[in-house]
Design a protein around this motif. Structure first.
Motif, PDB file in Angstrom:
ATOM      1  N   GLY A  21       7.691  -6.744 -12.201  1.00  0.00           N
ATOM      2  CA  GLY A  21       8.124  -7.159 -10.875  1.00  0.00           C
ATOM      3  C   GLY A  21       7.069  -7.032  -9.789  1.00  0.00           C
ATOM      4  N   GLU A  22       7.524  -7.243  -8.572  1.00  0.00           N
ATOM      5  CA  GLU A  22       6.657  -7.226  -7.393  1.00  0.00           C
ATOM      6  C   GLU A  22       7.274  -6.329  -6.326  1.00  0.00           C
ATOM      7  N   SER A  23       6.411  -5.812  -5.446  1.00  0.00           N
ATOM      8  CA  SER A  23       6.878  -5.006  -4.331  1.00  0.00           C
ATOM      9  C   SER A  23       5.809  -4.977  -3.253  1.00  0.00           C
ATOM     10  N   SER A  24       6.234  -4.847  -2.014  1.00  0.00           N
ATOM     11  CA  SER A  24       5.306  -4.667  -0.898  1.00  0.00           C
ATOM     12  C   SER A  24       4.991  -3.188  -0.672  1.00  0.00           C
ATOM     13  N   ILE A  25       5.647  -2.306  -1.410  1.00  0.00           N
ATOM     14  CA  ILE A  25       5.409  -0.871  -1.267  1.00  0.00           C
ATOM     15  C   ILE A  25       4.037  -0.522  -1.827  1.00  0.00           C
ATOM     16  N   VAL A  26       3.255   0.174  -1.012  1.00  0.00           N
ATOM     17  CA  VAL A  26       1.922   0.573  -1.433  1.00  0.00           C
ATOM     18  C   VAL A  26       1.771   2.097  -1.501  1.00  0.00           C
ATOM     19  N   TYR A  27       2.649   2.841  -0.819  1.00  0.00           N
ATOM     20  CA  TYR A  27       2.467   4.291  -0.784  1.00  0.00           C
ATOM     21  C   TYR A  27       3.718   5.004  -0.282  1.00  0.00           C
ATOM     22  N   PHE A  28       4.028   6.143  -0.910  1.00  0.00           N
ATOM     23  CA  PHE A  28       5.041   7.072  -0.416  1.00  0.00           C
ATOM     24  C   PHE A  28       4.339   8.362  -0.027  1.00  0.00           C
ATOM     25  N   GLY A  29       4.750   8.958   1.082  1.00  0.00           N
ATOM     26  CA  GLY A  29       4.174  10.228   1.503  1.00  0.00           C
ATOM     27  C   GLY A  29       5.232  11.157   2.057  1.00  0.00           C
ATOM     28  N   LYS A  30       4.836  12.421   2.190  1.00  0.00           N
ATOM     29  CA  LYS A  30       5.735  13.424   2.764  1.00  0.00           C
ATOM     30  C   LYS A  30       5.082  13.999   4.011  1.00  0.00           C
ATOM     31  N   ALA A  31       5.894  14.431   4.919  1.00  0.00           N
ATOM     32  CA  ALA A  31       5.411  15.037   6.160  1.00  0.00           C
ATOM     33  C   ALA A  31       6.090  16.390   6.312  1.00  0.00           C
ATOM     34  N   GLU A  32       5.335  17.447   6.049  1.00  0.00           N
ATOM     35  CA  GLU A  32       5.908  18.789   6.107  1.00  0.00           C
ATOM     36  C   GLU A  32       5.227  19.670   7.147  1.00  0.00           C
TER      37      GLU A  32
END
Length: 151
Positions: free
Chosen positions: A61-72
């Motif tokens: 498949g395809e996705s526009s998602i390039v990155y997940f991050g957390k902010a702690e």
């Protein structure tokens, strides 16, 4: 500009965020053109989506998602996304490539969305980030390009 958030993002909102008692991703803004004054300083997770009309082709498949991050950290989502944005706005450094998510966003522009940790459980952003990456990996058979590859 992305007219509607990515279909994968809709699925992850339901399967990971809402299932864990978090609100779905919201607060979408352009990483290059905007800097919202209201960007929160609370703990949470965020996602970067590339701009343009063509999503990234993943093994499935395809996705526009390039990155997940957390902010702690102390300044939460605002502080962490600000660090990323500063690097993107400065551009590439000589012949050495930078962070994969930054390279994609410098080349194609992109957007950020975030979800804040619920007040009753603010210390789970690392777990939520891992779950988002794992769920993405189950759907597309690899991690988002900015979160490294699944070897």
């Amino acid at each position: 500009m992305i007219k509607l958030p990515d279909a994968t993002l809709h699925r992850l909102n339901t399967e990971v965020l809402e299932a864990g008692g978090w609100l779905p991703f919201g607060g979408m803004f352009d990483m290059i053109e905007e800097w919202p004054a209201s960007l929160p300083t609370k703990i949470g997770v965020y996602v970067f989506l590339i701009g343009g009309n063509e999503p990234i082709t993943y093994p499935v498949g395809e996705s526009s998602i390039v990155y997940f991050g957390k902010a702690e950290q102390q300044r939460g989502v605002r502080g962490r996304v600000s660090q990323h944005r500063g690097t993107i706005m400065r551009g590439s450094r000589g012949r050495w490539p930078g962070h994969a998510a930054h390279e994609w966003l410098m080349a194609r522009g992109g957007f950020c969305m975030y979800s804040l940790a619920p007040d009753h459980d603010p210390f789970t952003s690392a777990w939520v980030e891992r779950e988002l990456i794992h769920a993405f990996q189950r759907l597309h058979r690899t991690r988002p390009v900015g979160n490294g590859t699944a070897a």
